[in-house]
Design a protein around this motif. Sequence first.
Motif, PDB file in Angstrom:
ATOM      1  N   GLY A 126      41.374 -32.769  12.021  1.00 32.42           N
ATOM      2  CA  GLY A 126      41.650 -31.286  12.048  1.00 32.42           C
ATOM      3  C   GLY A 126      40.395 -30.523  11.303  1.00 32.42           C
ATOM      4  N   ASP A 161      38.474 -26.538  10.575  1.00 31.41           N
ATOM      5  CA  ASP A 161      38.387 -25.124  10.554  1.00 31.41           C
ATOM      6  C   ASP A 161      37.614 -24.709  11.717  1.00 31.41           C
ATOM      7  OD1 ASP A 161      37.401 -22.213   9.900  1.00 31.41           O
ATOM      8  OD2 ASP A 161      38.414 -22.806   8.110  1.00 31.41           O
ATOM      9  N   ASP A 182      44.705 -25.562  17.390  1.00 34.77           N
ATOM     10  CA  ASP A 182      46.007 -26.247  16.816  1.00 34.77           C
ATOM     11  C   ASP A 182      46.906 -25.348  16.570  1.00 34.77           C
ATOM     12  OD1 ASP A 182      47.594 -27.698  15.090  1.00 34.77           O
ATOM     13  OD2 ASP A 182      46.445 -27.913  13.206  1.00 34.77           O
ATOM     14  N   LEU A 214      49.575 -24.583  13.816  1.00 33.63           N
ATOM     15  CA  LEU A 214      48.954 -25.465  12.998  1.00 33.63           C
ATOM     16  C   LEU A 214      49.859 -26.908  12.507  1.00 33.63           C
ATOM     17  CD1 LEU A 214      48.215 -22.973  10.173  1.00 33.63           C
ATOM     18  CD2 LEU A 214      46.857 -23.832  11.893  1.00 33.63           C
ATOM     19  N   ILE A 230      47.117 -29.967  11.845  1.00 37.74           N
ATOM     20  CA  ILE A 230      46.678 -29.861  10.384  1.00 37.74           C
ATOM     21  C   ILE A 230      47.929 -30.173   9.406  1.00 37.74           C
ATOM     22  CG2 ILE A 230      46.778 -27.599   9.955  1.00 37.74           C
ATOM     23  CD1 ILE A 230      44.163 -29.790   8.747  1.00 37.74           C
ATOM     24  N   ASP A 231      49.055 -29.642   9.841  1.00 38.76           N
ATOM     25  CA  ASP A 231      50.339 -29.768   9.039  1.00 38.76           C
ATOM     26  C   ASP A 231      50.403 -31.454   8.881  1.00 38.76           C
ATOM     27  OD1 ASP A 231      50.741 -27.397   8.180  1.00 38.76           O
ATOM     28  OD2 ASP A 231      52.452 -27.012   9.650  1.00 38.76           O
ATOM     29  N   TYR A 280      50.006 -27.800   5.304  1.00 38.28           N
ATOM     30  CA  TYR A 280      48.654 -27.213   5.011  1.00 38.28           C
ATOM     31  C   TYR A 280      48.922 -25.772   4.332  1.00 38.28           C
ATOM     32  CZ  TYR A 280      43.916 -26.198   5.523  1.00 38.28           C
ATOM     33  OH  TYR A 280      42.512 -26.001   5.346  1.00 38.28           O
ATOM     34  N   ARG A 312      47.171 -20.666   5.749  1.00 33.38           N
ATOM     35  CA  ARG A 312      47.895 -20.294   7.076  1.00 33.38           C
ATOM     36  C   ARG A 312      47.075 -19.308   7.754  1.00 33.38           C
ATOM     37  NH1 ARG A 312      50.520 -24.838   7.675  1.00 33.38           N
ATOM     38  NH2 ARG A 312      51.841 -23.835   9.403  1.00 33.38           N
ATOM     39  N   ARG A 352      42.639 -23.066  13.209  1.00 35.96           N
ATOM     40  CA  ARG A 352      42.204 -24.627  13.235  1.00 35.96           C
ATOM     41  C   ARG A 352      42.166 -24.964  14.740  1.00 35.96           C
ATOM     42  NH1 ARG A 352      41.122 -25.978   8.062  1.00 35.96           N
ATOM     43  NH2 ARG A 352      41.182 -28.141   8.922  1.00 35.96           N
ATOM     44  N   THR A 387      41.787 -29.105  16.459  1.00 38.93           N
ATOM     45  CA  THR A 387      42.172 -30.645  16.641  1.00 38.93           C
ATOM     46  C   THR A 387      41.015 -31.251  17.442  1.00 38.93           C
ATOM     47  OG1 THR A 387      44.518 -30.247  16.385  1.00 38.93           O
ATOM     48  CG2 THR A 387      43.829 -32.371  17.036  1.00 38.93           C
TER      49      THR A 387
END
Length: 115
Positions: free
Chosen positions: A28, A30, A71, A74, A77-78, A89, A92, A96, A98
Amino acid sequence: MATVAADGRPVTVATWYLLEEDGHVTLGLDAKRARLKHLHADPRVSLTVLARDDWYSHVSLQGRVLSITDDVGLRDIDRLARHYTGDAYTNRERARVTAQVEIERWHVWGKLRDL
């Protein structure tokens, strides 16, 4: 996680990852980080996973990013955050992505070799 910058130098950063049942690794990232630019230009990546109680023992993976996708919601990432922290995560606000990594080779060192 190591990537290759445009000038050829290696760049390493700590990164959350998950080894999936299909053998791929999920990362994941940024959406604004430099390492994402590195991966678009050169999909090679390396990860080193340290044993929790013995940093000398590790597994190192080398592979290629097969895909980089948004993503949405999210979700990924969660999933990573819950794996590492037990909670969703917290940030918010930032977009993001993946990345799915195909492992091409790996090696084990230290006490993990006996598993």
